[in-house]
Scaffold this motif. Structure first.
Motif, PDB file in Angstrom:
ATOM      1  N   SER A 352       0.853  -1.187   0.000  1.00 48.29           N
ATOM      2  CA  SER A 352       0.000   0.000   0.000  1.00 48.29           C
ATOM      3  C   SER A 352       0.890   1.238   0.000  1.00 48.29           C
ATOM      4  O   SER A 352       1.722   1.408   0.892  1.00 48.29           O
ATOM      5  CB  SER A 352      -0.899   0.013   1.243  1.00 48.29           C
ATOM      6  N   PRO A 353       0.733   2.111  -0.995  1.00 50.44           N
ATOM      7  CA  PRO A 353       1.597   3.301  -1.061  1.00 50.44           C
ATOM      8  C   PRO A 353       1.294   4.277   0.069  1.00 50.44           C
ATOM      9  O   PRO A 353       0.199   4.275   0.636  1.00 50.44           O
ATOM     10  CB  PRO A 353       1.241   3.903  -2.423  1.00 50.44           C
ATOM     11  N   GLU A 354       2.254   5.084   0.394  1.00 51.48           N
ATOM     12  CA  GLU A 354       2.059   6.092   1.431  1.00 51.48           C
ATOM     13  C   GLU A 354       1.053   7.134   0.952  1.00 51.48           C
ATOM     14  O   GLU A 354       1.170   7.681  -0.142  1.00 51.48           O
ATOM     15  CB  GLU A 354       3.384   6.771   1.758  1.00 51.48           C
ATOM     16  N   ALA A 355       0.063   7.402   1.777  1.00 52.28           N
ATOM     17  CA  ALA A 355      -0.958   8.383   1.429  1.00 52.28           C
ATOM     18  C   ALA A 355      -0.440   9.793   1.705  1.00 52.28           C
ATOM     19  O   ALA A 355       0.021  10.101   2.802  1.00 52.28           O
ATOM     20  CB  ALA A 355      -2.232   8.128   2.225  1.00 52.28           C
ATOM     21  N   LEU A 356      -0.511  10.629   0.696  1.00 47.21           N
ATOM     22  CA  LEU A 356      -0.116  12.030   0.822  1.00 47.21           C
ATOM     23  C   LEU A 356      -1.351  12.910   0.965  1.00 47.21           C
ATOM     24  O   LEU A 356      -2.475  12.467   0.710  1.00 47.21           O
ATOM     25  CB  LEU A 356       0.684  12.435  -0.424  1.00 47.21           C
ATOM     26  N   PRO A 357      -1.195  14.168   1.369  1.00 46.67           N
ATOM     27  CA  PRO A 357      -2.354  15.059   1.506  1.00 46.67           C
ATOM     28  C   PRO A 357      -3.081  15.248   0.181  1.00 46.67           C
ATOM     29  O   PRO A 357      -2.474  15.266  -0.890  1.00 46.67           O
ATOM     30  CB  PRO A 357      -1.728  16.371   1.987  1.00 46.67           C
ATOM     31  N   CYS A 358      -4.399  15.367   0.255  1.00 45.45           N
ATOM     32  CA  CYS A 358      -5.221  15.612  -0.929  1.00 45.45           C
ATOM     33  C   CYS A 358      -4.835  16.958  -1.544  1.00 45.45           C
ATOM     34  O   CYS A 358      -4.667  17.963  -0.837  1.00 45.45           O
ATOM     35  CB  CYS A 358      -6.696  15.620  -0.543  1.00 45.45           C
ATOM     36  N   ILE A 359      -4.674  16.983  -2.871  1.00 46.58           N
ATOM     37  CA  ILE A 359      -4.290  18.221  -3.554  1.00 46.58           C
ATOM     38  C   ILE A 359      -5.484  18.880  -4.264  1.00 46.58           C
ATOM     39  O   ILE A 359      -5.314  19.809  -5.045  1.00 46.58           O
ATOM     40  CB  ILE A 359      -3.157  17.974  -4.563  1.00 46.58           C
ATOM     41  N   LYS A 360      -6.685  18.371  -3.997  1.00 47.90           N
ATOM     42  CA  LYS A 360      -7.916  18.952  -4.550  1.00 47.90           C
ATOM     43  C   LYS A 360      -7.888  19.031  -6.073  1.00 47.90           C
ATOM     44  O   LYS A 360      -8.335  19.999  -6.665  1.00 47.90           O
ATOM     45  CB  LYS A 360      -8.151  20.346  -3.963  1.00 47.90           C
ATOM     46  N   CYS A 361      -7.375  17.971  -6.715  1.00 45.24           N
ATOM     47  CA  CYS A 361      -7.259  17.991  -8.182  1.00 45.24           C
ATOM     48  C   CYS A 361      -8.565  17.630  -8.876  1.00 45.24           C
ATOM     49  O   CYS A 361      -8.754  17.924 -10.064  1.00 45.24           O
ATOM     50  CB  CYS A 361      -6.161  17.040  -8.631  1.00 45.24           C
ATOM     51  N   GLY A 362      -9.463  16.943  -8.174  1.00 40.25           N
ATOM     52  CA  GLY A 362     -10.761  16.594  -8.743  1.00 40.25           C
ATOM     53  C   GLY A 362     -10.756  15.350  -9.630  1.00 40.25           C
ATOM     54  O   GLY A 362     -11.778  15.019 -10.232  1.00 40.25           O
ATOM     55  N   ARG A 363      -9.645  14.656  -9.701  1.00 34.94           N
ATOM     56  CA  ARG A 363      -9.602  13.462 -10.566  1.00 34.94           C
ATOM     57  C   ARG A 363     -10.566  12.381 -10.074  1.00 34.94           C
ATOM     58  O   ARG A 363     -11.140  11.644 -10.876  1.00 34.94           O
ATOM     59  CB  ARG A 363      -8.177  12.908 -10.612  1.00 34.94           C
ATOM     60  N   CYS A 364     -10.723  12.272  -8.762  1.00 38.91           N
ATOM     61  CA  CYS A 364     -11.628  11.259  -8.221  1.00 38.91           C
ATOM     62  C   CYS A 364     -13.068  11.518  -8.635  1.00 38.91           C
ATOM     63  O   CYS A 364     -13.844  10.589  -8.879  1.00 38.91           O
ATOM     64  CB  CYS A 364     -11.515  11.176  -6.698  1.00 38.91           C
ATOM     65  N   VAL A 365     -13.431  12.792  -8.737  1.00 40.27           N
ATOM     66  CA  VAL A 365     -14.787  13.158  -9.154  1.00 40.27           C
ATOM     67  C   VAL A 365     -14.999  12.793 -10.618  1.00 40.27           C
ATOM     68  O   VAL A 365     -16.038  12.234 -11.006  1.00 40.27           O
ATOM     69  CB  VAL A 365     -15.040  14.656  -8.931  1.00 40.27           C
ATOM     70  N   LYS A 366     -14.015  13.097 -11.453  1.00 41.07           N
ATOM     71  CA  LYS A 366     -14.125  12.778 -12.876  1.00 41.07           C
ATOM     72  C   LYS A 366     -14.170  11.280 -13.122  1.00 41.07           C
ATOM     73  O   LYS A 366     -14.834  10.820 -14.055  1.00 41.07           O
ATOM     74  CB  LYS A 366     -12.945  13.398 -13.631  1.00 41.07           C
ATOM     75  N   ALA A 367     -13.482  10.508 -12.286  1.00 36.14           N
ATOM     76  CA  ALA A 367     -13.439   9.056 -12.482  1.00 36.14           C
ATOM     77  C   ALA A 367     -14.669   8.344 -11.938  1.00 36.14           C
ATOM     78  O   ALA A 367     -14.993   7.243 -12.381  1.00 36.14           O
ATOM     79  CB  ALA A 367     -12.192   8.476 -11.823  1.00 36.14           C
ATOM     80  N   CYS A 368     -15.357   8.960 -11.003  1.00 34.62           N
ATOM     81  CA  CYS A 368     -16.507   8.314 -10.376  1.00 34.62           C
ATOM     82  C   CYS A 368     -17.648   8.169 -11.380  1.00 34.62           C
ATOM     83  O   CYS A 368     -18.128   9.164 -11.934  1.00 34.62           O
ATOM     84  CB  CYS A 368     -16.983   9.113  -9.171  1.00 34.62           C
ATOM     85  N   PRO A 369     -18.136   6.943 -11.617  1.00 37.59           N
ATOM     86  CA  PRO A 369     -19.239   6.757 -12.566  1.00 37.59           C
ATOM     87  C   PRO A 369     -20.527   7.448 -12.147  1.00 37.59           C
ATOM     88  O   PRO A 369     -21.365   7.766 -12.991  1.00 37.59           O
ATOM     89  CB  PRO A 369     -19.421   5.227 -12.589  1.00 37.59           C
TER      90      PRO A 369
END
Length: 431
Positions: A352-369
């Motif tokens: 499991s990679p080290e989790a870094l702070p969220c950068i508010k890029c919005g990629r998760c929103v675009k990927a969410c169906p």
């Protein structure tokens, strides 16, 4: 409905015709179902059992009347009946059978008499078939819901958008006759207005296998994950939107996995219930990846042994694909009706990679169906703001893992989304 991702396919076993593994020394079968139904054990310790014999039947209360029967997958002797805590935290009753190695078929395995919808649904219940595409909700329960209302769309799900998994593809190729016969049965007894076989456009061989079925459309879809998930598939084919907590039947649709379709036809023709499963055994740590056929309840270790064992440095084993599969703590965990794949990983691919702070890029929103806001849901989860989780519709998440897959900061979004749904469900149950 947009979103989704295109992970590497890694279909190493696509040309691997399934091979049956040697009968395991023992199997452990769960008597619980994803729908919450709990079967009653019909055997006791010391009883002799045969392949296909009913060892558990649905409870007689109204909530579980559509549950599936549980059958012995090997012949032998009942070694123990236990109530255990699973690695997912659930408490289930299990039956362990010590195999005699003979695989003697139970005398009661005979083709059912089916001439009506009621008899068809009863046969499906007795077959033990579940919705094999990830949820072990009894197929009879799904089909009964569709039979009660007008069925606009019957969708046969042949999509395998996750990396590695090819067990459904092999079902379509090697059991094409049973898939075709199963579709004909569903058409006859459920009377859908439209019937569609959903296939990825990267699998032209499957199209050839399914051509010529009367009244059946073949729909080719891009291999985008999570294309095979019910909510996404219903929208992709029909344009209809499933509301949170609803079933496809509520939208006039029935989505059923191609492996379940084949298993239903096989039972009605032969009388042999669902006692084994085609499983893809793959991953960088597997010596000889291939598709295998194993009795239900077989420990994962036996599948790996049949495939030449594991390479050094194994750090992670999952039931299911790398996007939605569940990591298991031991290779002694048994396969179930929903185990489409067993994968093993080593090295950095298992860490499991080290989790870094969220950068508010919005990629998760675009990927969410479903266009949810995973990063906002994560914040609400960390602050224990249940009301905020409700407003953000966290309970609509289909747990496809796309948000975590695209996150440059490697936030554990998939786990957070799953836990958020459980929190909301627990809150609802209190009231």
């Amino acid at each position: 409905m947009g979103g989704g991702v295109f992970p590497p396919r890694l279909k190493n076993t696509a040309e691997s015709m399934p091979r049956s593994i040697p009968t395991p020394s023992e199997v452990r079968l769960s008597l619980s179902a994803d729908s919450g139904a709990q079967a009653n054990p019909l055997v006791k310790v010391g009883d002799a059992v045969k392949v296909g014999q009913v060892i558990g039947a649905p409870s007689l209360d109204g909530a579980s009347k559509d549950g599936a029967s549980i059958h012995a997958s090997v012949s032998g002797t009942v070694k123990s009946i236990d109530t255990i805590n699973t690695f997912t935290g659930e408490k289930v009753v299990t039956v362990t059978i010590a195999s005699d190695g003979n695989q003697t078929l139970w005398e009661g395995c005979c083709p059912p008499h089916v001439t009506s919808t009621a008899e068809f649904l009863e046969a499906v219940k007795n077959s033990g078939v579940a919705e094999l595409g990830g949820s072990d909700v009894p197929a009879a329960q799904e089909l009964a819901g569709a039979a009660r209302g007008a069925l606009d769309y019957l969708l046969i799900n042949c999509i395998e958008s996750e990396p590695y998994i090819t067990s459904n593809t092999r079902t379509m190729i090697d059991d094409a006759r049973y898939v075709r016969d199963g579709i004909a049965l569903l058409q006859k007894y459920l009377s859908p207005k439209n019937s569609t076989i959903c296939i990825e456009d990267t699998n032209p061989e499957l199209v050839e296998k399914m051509k010529g079925l009367d009244g059946v459309e073949i729909r080719l879809l891009p291999p985008k994950h999570p294309q095979g998930q019910r909510t996404v598939l219903v929208y992709s084919v029909t344009g209809r939107i499933m509301l949170a907590g609803s079933a496809p039947q509520d939208s006039g649709c029935l989505v059923i996995d191609c492996a379940a379709v084949a298993a239903i036809a096989k039972y009605i023709q032969t009388g042999v219930p669902l006692v084994s499963r085609c499983v893809t055994v793959d991953g960088p740590a597997v010596s000889n990846p291939q598709n295998v056929i194993a009795p239900l309840g077989t420990p994962v270790r036996a599948l790996f042994d049949f495939c030449g064992g594991l390479k050094d440095g194994v750090k992670k084993i999952t039931l299911g694909g790398p996007m939605t599969g569940i990591a298991i703590p031991s290779a002694d965990i048994p396969i179930t009706k929903t185990t489409s794949a067993v994968l093993a990983f080593a090295g950095k691919g298992a860490e499991s990679p080290e989790a870094l702070p969220c950068i508010k890029c919005g990629r998760c929103v675009k990927a969410c169906p479903l266009r949810l806001l995973p990063s906002s849901i994560e914040t609400a989860f960390e602050l224990k703001k249940n009301d905020r989780l409700q407003k953000l519709k966290a309970n609509m998440c289909i747990e496809c893992g796309c948000c975590q897959y695209v996150c440059p900061s490697k936030r554990p979004l998939a786990q957070v989304m799953s836990l958020s749904k459980k929190i909301l469900k627990q809150a609802e149950e209190k009231y």
